[in-house]
Design a protein around this motif. Sequence first.
Motif, PDB file in Angstrom:
ATOM      1  N   ASN A 133       0.829  -1.213   0.000  1.00 12.66           N
ATOM      2  CA  ASN A 133       0.000   0.000   0.000  1.00 12.66           C
ATOM      3  C   ASN A 133       0.859   1.257   0.000  1.00 12.66           C
ATOM      4  O   ASN A 133       0.599   2.209  -0.749  1.00 12.66           O
ATOM      5  N   GLY A 134       1.897   1.256   0.856  1.00 13.78           N
ATOM      6  CA  GLY A 134       2.732   2.438   0.974  1.00 13.78           C
ATOM      7  C   GLY A 134       3.494   2.761  -0.288  1.00 13.78           C
ATOM      8  O   GLY A 134       3.595   3.929  -0.686  1.00 13.78           O
ATOM      9  N   VAL A 135       4.044   1.750  -0.945  1.00 16.25           N
ATOM     10  CA  VAL A 135       4.803   1.976  -2.179  1.00 16.25           C
ATOM     11  C   VAL A 135       3.885   2.475  -3.291  1.00 16.25           C
ATOM     12  O   VAL A 135       4.235   3.385  -4.050  1.00 16.25           O
ATOM     13  N   LEU A 136       2.692   1.874  -3.390  1.00 19.10           N
ATOM     14  CA  LEU A 136       1.750   2.315  -4.420  1.00 19.10           C
ATOM     15  C   LEU A 136       1.359   3.782  -4.232  1.00 19.10           C
ATOM     16  O   LEU A 136       1.237   4.537  -5.197  1.00 19.10           O
ATOM     17  N   VAL A 137       1.194   4.187  -2.974  1.00 16.59           N
ATOM     18  CA  VAL A 137       0.768   5.564  -2.688  1.00 16.59           C
ATOM     19  C   VAL A 137       1.949   6.533  -2.759  1.00 16.59           C
ATOM     20  O   VAL A 137       1.870   7.586  -3.397  1.00 16.59           O
ATOM     21  N   ALA A 138       3.058   6.180  -2.099  1.00 10.84           N
ATOM     22  CA  ALA A 138       4.171   7.123  -1.949  1.00 10.84           C
ATOM     23  C   ALA A 138       5.036   7.232  -3.198  1.00 10.84           C
ATOM     24  O   ALA A 138       5.427   8.338  -3.589  1.00 10.84           O
ATOM     25  N   TYR A 139       5.345   6.111  -3.821  1.00  8.58           N
ATOM     26  CA  TYR A 139       6.281   6.130  -4.948  1.00  8.58           C
ATOM     27  C   TYR A 139       5.582   6.121  -6.311  1.00  8.58           C
ATOM     28  O   TYR A 139       6.016   6.813  -7.232  1.00  8.58           O
ATOM     29  N   LEU A 140       4.518   5.343  -6.441  1.00  7.27           N
ATOM     30  CA  LEU A 140       3.833   5.272  -7.728  1.00  7.27           C
ATOM     31  C   LEU A 140       2.720   6.303  -7.855  1.00  7.27           C
ATOM     32  O   LEU A 140       2.098   6.419  -8.912  1.00  7.27           O
ATOM     33  N   LYS A 141       2.464   7.032  -6.764  1.00  6.91           N
ATOM     34  CA  LYS A 141       1.512   8.159  -6.762  1.00  6.91           C
ATOM     35  C   LYS A 141       0.098   7.738  -7.160  1.00  6.91           C
ATOM     36  O   LYS A 141      -0.641   8.514  -7.766  1.00  6.91           O
ATOM     37  N   ILE A 142      -0.278   6.519  -6.813  1.00  7.33           N
ATOM     38  CA  ILE A 142      -1.645   6.080  -7.029  1.00  7.33           C
ATOM     39  C   ILE A 142      -2.506   6.621  -5.886  1.00  7.33           C
ATOM     40  O   ILE A 142      -2.079   6.630  -4.728  1.00  7.33           O
ATOM     41  N   GLN A 143      -3.705   7.077  -6.204  1.00 10.27           N
ATOM     42  CA  GLN A 143      -4.587   7.603  -5.169  1.00 10.27           C
ATOM     43  C   GLN A 143      -4.795   6.547  -4.074  1.00 10.27           C
ATOM     44  O   GLN A 143      -5.032   5.362  -4.380  1.00 10.27           O
ATOM     45  N   PRO A 144      -4.710   6.932  -2.804  1.00  7.51           N
ATOM     46  CA  PRO A 144      -4.816   5.954  -1.711  1.00  7.51           C
ATOM     47  C   PRO A 144      -6.063   5.089  -1.777  1.00  7.51           C
ATOM     48  O   PRO A 144      -6.012   3.894  -1.483  1.00  7.51           O
ATOM     49  N   ILE A 145      -7.189   5.674  -2.168  1.00  2.77           N
ATOM     50  CA  ILE A 145      -8.426   4.895  -2.202  1.00  2.77           C
ATOM     51  C   ILE A 145      -8.344   3.792  -3.257  1.00  2.77           C
ATOM     52  O   ILE A 145      -8.900   2.701  -3.082  1.00  2.77           O
ATOM     53  N   ILE A 146      -7.627   4.032  -4.350  1.00  2.00           N
ATOM     54  CA  ILE A 146      -7.460   3.023  -5.399  1.00  2.00           C
ATOM     55  C   ILE A 146      -6.380   2.020  -5.007  1.00  2.00           C
ATOM     56  O   ILE A 146      -6.542   0.808  -5.166  1.00  2.00           O
ATOM     57  N   ALA A 147      -5.271   2.528  -4.480  1.00  2.11           N
ATOM     58  CA  ALA A 147      -4.150   1.658  -4.107  1.00  2.11           C
ATOM     59  C   ALA A 147      -4.573   0.631  -3.065  1.00  2.11           C
ATOM     60  O   ALA A 147      -4.230  -0.558  -3.167  1.00  2.11           O
ATOM     61  N   THR A 148      -5.315   1.067  -2.055  1.00  2.00           N
ATOM     62  CA  THR A 148      -5.732   0.138  -1.001  1.00  2.00           C
ATOM     63  C   THR A 148      -6.933  -0.697  -1.422  1.00  2.00           C
ATOM     64  O   THR A 148      -7.156  -1.783  -0.876  1.00  2.00           O
ATOM     65  N   LEU A 149      -7.701  -0.200  -2.397  1.00  2.00           N
ATOM     66  CA  LEU A 149      -8.807  -0.993  -2.928  1.00  2.00           C
ATOM     67  C   LEU A 149      -8.281  -2.248  -3.622  1.00  2.00           C
ATOM     68  O   LEU A 149      -8.939  -3.300  -3.614  1.00  2.00           O
ATOM     69  N   ILE A 150      -7.082  -2.147  -4.212  1.00  2.00           N
ATOM     70  CA  ILE A 150      -6.470  -3.307  -4.872  1.00  2.00           C
ATOM     71  C   ILE A 150      -6.279  -4.447  -3.877  1.00  2.00           C
ATOM     72  O   ILE A 150      -6.656  -5.593  -4.133  1.00  2.00           O
ATOM     73  N   LEU A 151      -5.706  -4.118  -2.702  1.00  2.00           N
ATOM     74  CA  LEU A 151      -5.485  -5.149  -1.693  1.00  2.00           C
ATOM     75  C   LEU A 151      -6.789  -5.544  -1.012  1.00  2.00           C
ATOM     76  O   LEU A 151      -6.942  -6.685  -0.564  1.00  2.00           O
ATOM     77  N   MET A 152      -7.723  -4.626  -0.941  1.00  2.00           N
ATOM     78  CA  MET A 152      -9.027  -4.954  -0.358  1.00  2.00           C
ATOM     79  C   MET A 152      -9.681  -6.098  -1.133  1.00  2.00           C
ATOM     80  O   MET A 152     -10.261  -7.016  -0.547  1.00  2.00           O
ATOM     81  N   VAL A 153      -9.585  -6.034  -2.456  1.00  2.00           N
ATOM     82  CA  VAL A 153     -10.193  -7.063  -3.310  1.00  2.00           C
ATOM     83  C   VAL A 153      -9.317  -8.313  -3.368  1.00  2.00           C
ATOM     84  O   VAL A 153      -9.787  -9.440  -3.146  1.00  2.00           O
ATOM     85  N   SER A 154      -8.041  -8.130  -3.666  1.00  2.00           N
ATOM     86  CA  SER A 154      -7.154  -9.289  -3.825  1.00  2.00           C
ATOM     87  C   SER A 154      -6.841  -9.961  -2.492  1.00  2.00           C
ATOM     88  O   SER A 154      -6.620 -11.182  -2.444  1.00  2.00           O
ATOM     89  N   GLY A 155      -6.814  -9.179  -1.407  1.00  2.00           N
ATOM     90  CA  GLY A 155      -6.469  -9.741  -0.102  1.00  2.00           C
ATOM     91  C   GLY A 155      -7.453 -10.798   0.360  1.00  2.00           C
ATOM     92  O   GLY A 155      -7.053 -11.831   0.920  1.00  2.00           O
ATOM     93  N   ARG A 156      -8.731 -10.564   0.130  1.00  2.00           N
ATOM     94  CA  ARG A 156      -9.711 -11.569   0.531  1.00  2.00           C
ATOM     95  C   ARG A 156      -9.564 -12.829  -0.329  1.00  2.00           C
ATOM     96  O   ARG A 156      -9.797 -13.947   0.141  1.00  2.00           O
ATOM     97  N   GLY A 157      -9.164 -12.637  -1.591  1.00  2.00           N
ATOM     98  CA  GLY A 157      -8.888 -13.795  -2.441  1.00  2.00           C
ATOM     99  C   GLY A 157      -7.690 -14.578  -1.921  1.00  2.00           C
ATOM    100  O   GLY A 157      -7.691 -15.817  -1.952  1.00  2.00           O
TER     101      GLY A 157
END
Length: 354
Positions: A133-157
Amino acid sequence: MSDASPNSTDRQSGNSKSALTRFFGSRITWPVLGLAVVLLFNAIFIPSFFTLEVRDGQLYGSLIDVLNRGSIGVILAMGMTLVIATGGVDLSVGSVMAISGAIAALILTETQLGMLGIVPCVLFAALAAGLMNGVLVAYLKIQPIIATLILMVSGRGIAKFITGEKIITVGDDSYNFYFDFIGKGHLFGLPFTVTLFVTLFAVTSLFVRMTSLGLFIESVGANETASRASGIHDKGVKIAVYVFAAFCAVIAGLIDASNINAADTMNAGVFTELDAIFAVVVGGTALTGGRFSLTGSLIGAMLLQTLMTTLYTYGVPSDVAPVPKSLVIVAVCLLQSPVFRGQLQRLAGKGGGR
């Protein structure tokens, strides 16, 4: 003859108004008042809510249930507070909870390592989730809501993959004692979960207020460019808060799995990220980042849990309970708004003028 002069009277009046302004302008005033109103309602309509009894040296009662069941919300709210203070948000904490419970249940059922095997594995999971989450937000500049949504979906999988898409039930073997103790044990007469969240809250509060980290977090959230220009490693700060949020989610996941003696990846942590965000906002931390209040978030989480316990005690169905809960959240947030309070004062002034 009075010794008070008109100037001293005006000064005292001004000081009183200033004190009231500071009181009602405080970030935690309204959640505290909201909690007080809910407790007053219980005192009037559900007197048994405050009944405490001691059985086998342990305290039981509705207030203890609030503290016990609210422990997960408080722990998640602590991590979410620091993330939001940097101007971000973490929607993945519920999925990280599910991963944590899945790892714990798998180790307990497939090995005899107990907590010795669980602790390093879940800590690694927290580090991996937080870094992602931190790398996606801090270095890749992805919006936090999108960056953490990725793990929200994939994490449950991932959690479902770990458990083979089934509920893993943990037995009562002797090497599971410490795991059972996390969610169902007692210490000093109180549920261990209470000791756990109080300790984590105290350590976190001391760390962010007694060191420069808290100032760095607020600086990054208030003005990222200015904080970088002043020598603060803004990317490192962001990664650190996301790792901490994942760490809190791992602890919450262990509590949840211990409570039910199973890893239920379909239901573990569902909507907990929203409750954590609600608690932080109700506690007075702005979603735009900057100044934050861990105490406010704790009170916000306790307010929400007390309200839900009250509703269930009063016989409100579980599918209806979120409606009054949302109304309370809206009311507290409106009362925290200076603009809304100013409009109320103007309306009151017009009414008084008539």
